[in-house]
Design a protein around this motif. Structure first.
Motif: not given
Lengths: 177, 326, 191
Positions: B18-36
């Protein structure tokens, strides 16, 4: 298991005392939350997880949040704390403290003399099915009564919160008086 | 998975994951938002820009950890810890795969509801202790929103509980072998998802934060890792709601045999995390009173109706109706 | 009254559920489709941005076609500069041709407004489409004349100030410029 029971019971008592003695009301409410949490832990340990969960959801999670919500809107700072400090003098709390200490001593005596304390912690688990069965079996009357009470509360709240429709313009209203 | 795994391994694994997923999600969210939004997003540091997470974390750690002199210090420090703790505690009851669960409580869902209701304190106390009018406004909105939506959250889950006959998430997943509960409990799924978004105060419903009106609301006085904890708590909250949606309505780890159960679970969870981010990319923020009205006037009747209808159908199916004497 | 209210609530419910839920789903789907659109980003250091010819970037001092300095040290650019980032000192060579002794632009002050270019009577000072002038040391942003002078004519090729101006300098007397007639002898009686 017993040691956790005693620890959480001690936490409950200590935090409840802190609730009474804090001058800052938000701090007092925080201790109240801690007290509810430790009570829930006690429930959990003595085999009533359903009651423990409800304790946290309803009391700690909803009711105290609402109280804090109201207190935040009142903006009690500085002056209110001083006022509390003035009100909480020894002559105010000594009387109730002695009386409740007598009650506490009686409770200890009763627990010690009877067989309530002898059996130790019960081992059987009261699951949600059992809670439901007893609520809607032997205690159905209590459930119905509290349901009626809550309904009355809802109707009252609706009545208080209802906005009266204004027919007369406010300028005309003043003239009439 | 016949012999039980050492619980300490599970706890360590869940925490580390979880503690790797949580910061990883920051990257994931920024990439996905950029994609959209027809951009690329962070793509410089490391492969696909993954190391931007590291840069963000280092930046957060080395910022000045500032406690305003007008704040209520003790409460100010406690508040961000509460959100991280309660969300992490909620993961205790999530079954990641058969047997991979920290503790299979028989009140599973209730425990999650209890913990999420405790999470409301982080917002309230954070906003109150900041002693700042915007923070206080955010805290009050947050308190009202979280309390209201918790009601619907609990009610929308009860249909699933009725169908499976258990509060334990492991039993709920196991009872979905025939059909995922999203089919019979579609209304429950939709309302739970909406309540979950409101509960994690994610973007369509980020009214306690409301960057454009309340300048970040309840955490506007927070900096450094205290802010970081709010941040991590939010992303953990997204993960938690996604994981619960998967467990309750989409069959948890169940799936065709060519992939292991854990992989199925993670795949499904990430689909819902993606949905959360898509919501952020596409939805405007409702007004505060609209949110409350939507909750109390639309979602509450729907969830109650759903619960009653489910209960009646179950009662008819079990044949208990015949035994009722009037 | 009560019936009306109830009816309104039900109508509202239907309206919200059918209409707005559909529109929400539709907008989510449209945003989702952006996944397959072309990216707008220019990957800058690898992929250079294409700037128009009149883009106001780095300031340069240009030269005549015969490689003499165009700047005549008239101070108009320094006077026009709203942030006073240009400083220069005019001097004359042995031919009587004016040129700046030093010419200094502090680019940490410059706002790239282009007023200096507009003020310049000889097309000497020009803003060119180049912005890559980042420095770690602020002092390095003070450009001296040798940094500013380029070996080219900039945006006005073929323009030579002294070839079109009527001023006499060494090697070119009055009347010798392009499109210029020799000066009239005002003492003569001829028409």
């Amino acid at each position: 298991m017993e040691i956790t029971f005693y620890i959480s019971a001690a936490v409950a008592i200590l935090s409840t005392m802190m609730v009474i003695t804090r001058f800052n009301i938000i701090h007092a409410l925080l201790y109240l939350v801690v007290s509810f949490l430790s009570l829930a832990t006690v429930f959990f340990i003595i085999g009533a997880p359903f009651a423990a969960a409800l304790e946290i959801i309803i009391y700690a999670g909803a009711i105290v949040v609402l109280i804090i919500f109201v207190i935040m809107m009142l903006n009690l700072k500085g002056d209110a704390i001083d006022q509390e400090r003035e009100w909480l003098t020894p002559q105010v709390w000594v009387g109730p403290a002695i009386l409740s200490f007598i009650l506490f001593a009686e409770l200890v005596y009763v627990l010690g003399s009877g067989n309530a304390g002898a059996s130790g912690l019960p081992n059987q688990l009261v699951d949600s099915r059992a809670v439901g069965k007893s609520l809607y079996g032997p205690y159905i009357l209590g459930v119905e009564l509290s349901g009626m009470l809550l309904m009355a509360g809802i109707v009252g709240a609706y009545h208080l919160g209802r906005q009266k429709k204004k027919v007369i313009h406010r300028f005309l209203e003043q003239k009439q008086e | 998975m016949t012999e039980p795994i050492n619980p300490w391994f599970i706890i360590g694994g869940v925490l580390a994951g979880l503690l790797t997923v949580a910061p990883g999600l920051i990257w994931f969210e920024r990439r996905l938002l950029a994609l959209w939004q027809d951009r690329y997003g962070p793509n410089r540091a490391g492969p696909f820009g993954v190391l931007v997470v590291l840069a963000d974390t280092i930046k957060l750690f080395f910022k000045e950890d500032w406690i305003p002199p007008f704040a209520d210090k003790a409460v100010f420090v406690i508040a961000p810890a509460i959100v991280a703790i309660t969300v992490l505690m909620s993961f205790v009851i999530v079954p990641f795969a058969p047997g991979v669960i920290v503790v299979d409580l028989n009140i599973g869902i209730l425990f999650f509801l209890a913990m999420s209701s405790m999470g409301a304190y982080s917002i309230i106390l954070g906003g109150w202790a900041s002693n700042n009018k915007y923070a206080l406004l955010g805290a009050m909105r947050g308190a009202a929103q979280l309390i209201s939506y918790e009601v619907f959250m609990g009610l929308s889950l009860m249909g699933v509980v009725l169908l499976s006959g258990s509060f334990s998430l492991q039993d709920i997943v196991n009872s979905q072998k025939g059909m995922w509960y999203v089919v019979p409990q579609f209304i429950g799924f939709v309302t739970f998802l909406i309540a979950g978004i409101a509960e994690t105060h994610r973007l369509p419903f980020d009214i306690p934060e409301a960057e454009s009106e309340l300048i970040a609301g309840f955490h506007s006085e927070y900096s450094s890792m205290k802010f970081g904890l709010f941040f991590v708590g939010e992303y953990l909250g997204i993960t938690l709601i996604s994981a619960l949606v998967v467990c309750l309505f989409f069959g948890g780890w169940l799936g065709p045999d060519f992939l292991p159960p854990l992989v199925w679970f993670i795949l499904k969870t990430f689909v819902f995390i993606g949905l959360f981010i898509l919501l952020r990319a596409s939805m405007p923020r409702p007004r505060y009173d609209q949110l409350m009205e939507f909750g109390w006037k639309i979602i509450l009747p729907i969830t109650l109706l759903n619960l009653v209808v489910t209960a009646v159908i179950l009662l008819v199916q079990s044949g208990a109706v015949m035994n009722i004497k009037f | 009254m009560g019936n009306l209210k109830l009816g309104f609530v039900i109508w509202n419910l239907k309206f919200v559920i059918l209409t707005s839920m559909f529109s929400i789903l539709q907008s989510m789907w449209l945003v989702f489709l952006h996944m397959f659109h072309k990216r707008e980003t220019i990957q800058y250091p690898e992929e250079k941005v294409k700037l128009p010819a009149r883009w106001r970037g780095r300031i340069v001092l240009t030269r005549d076609p015969d490689m003499g300095e165009r700047c005549v040290g008239c101070y108009l650019c320094a006077a026009a500069c709203p942030v006073d980032c240009i400083s220069l000192q005019a001097t004359e060579d042995e031919n009587g041709r004016r040129y700046p002794e030093f010419f200094r632009i502090n680019f940490s002050r410059c706002i790239f407004c282009g007023y200096c270019e507009e003020a310049c009577p000889t097309y000497a000072i020009q803003l060119i489409p180049d912005f890559e002038m980042g420095e770690y040391n602020r002092q390095n942003l003070v450009y001296e004349k040798e940094d500013l002078l380029i070996n080219g004519e900039g945006k006005y090729p073929g323009y030579n100030y002294y070839k079109v101006a009527g001023m006499a300098i060494g090697g070119k007397d009055k009347g010798q410029a392009e499109n210029e007639e020799p000066p009239l002898d005002i003492k003569s009686l001829e028409p």
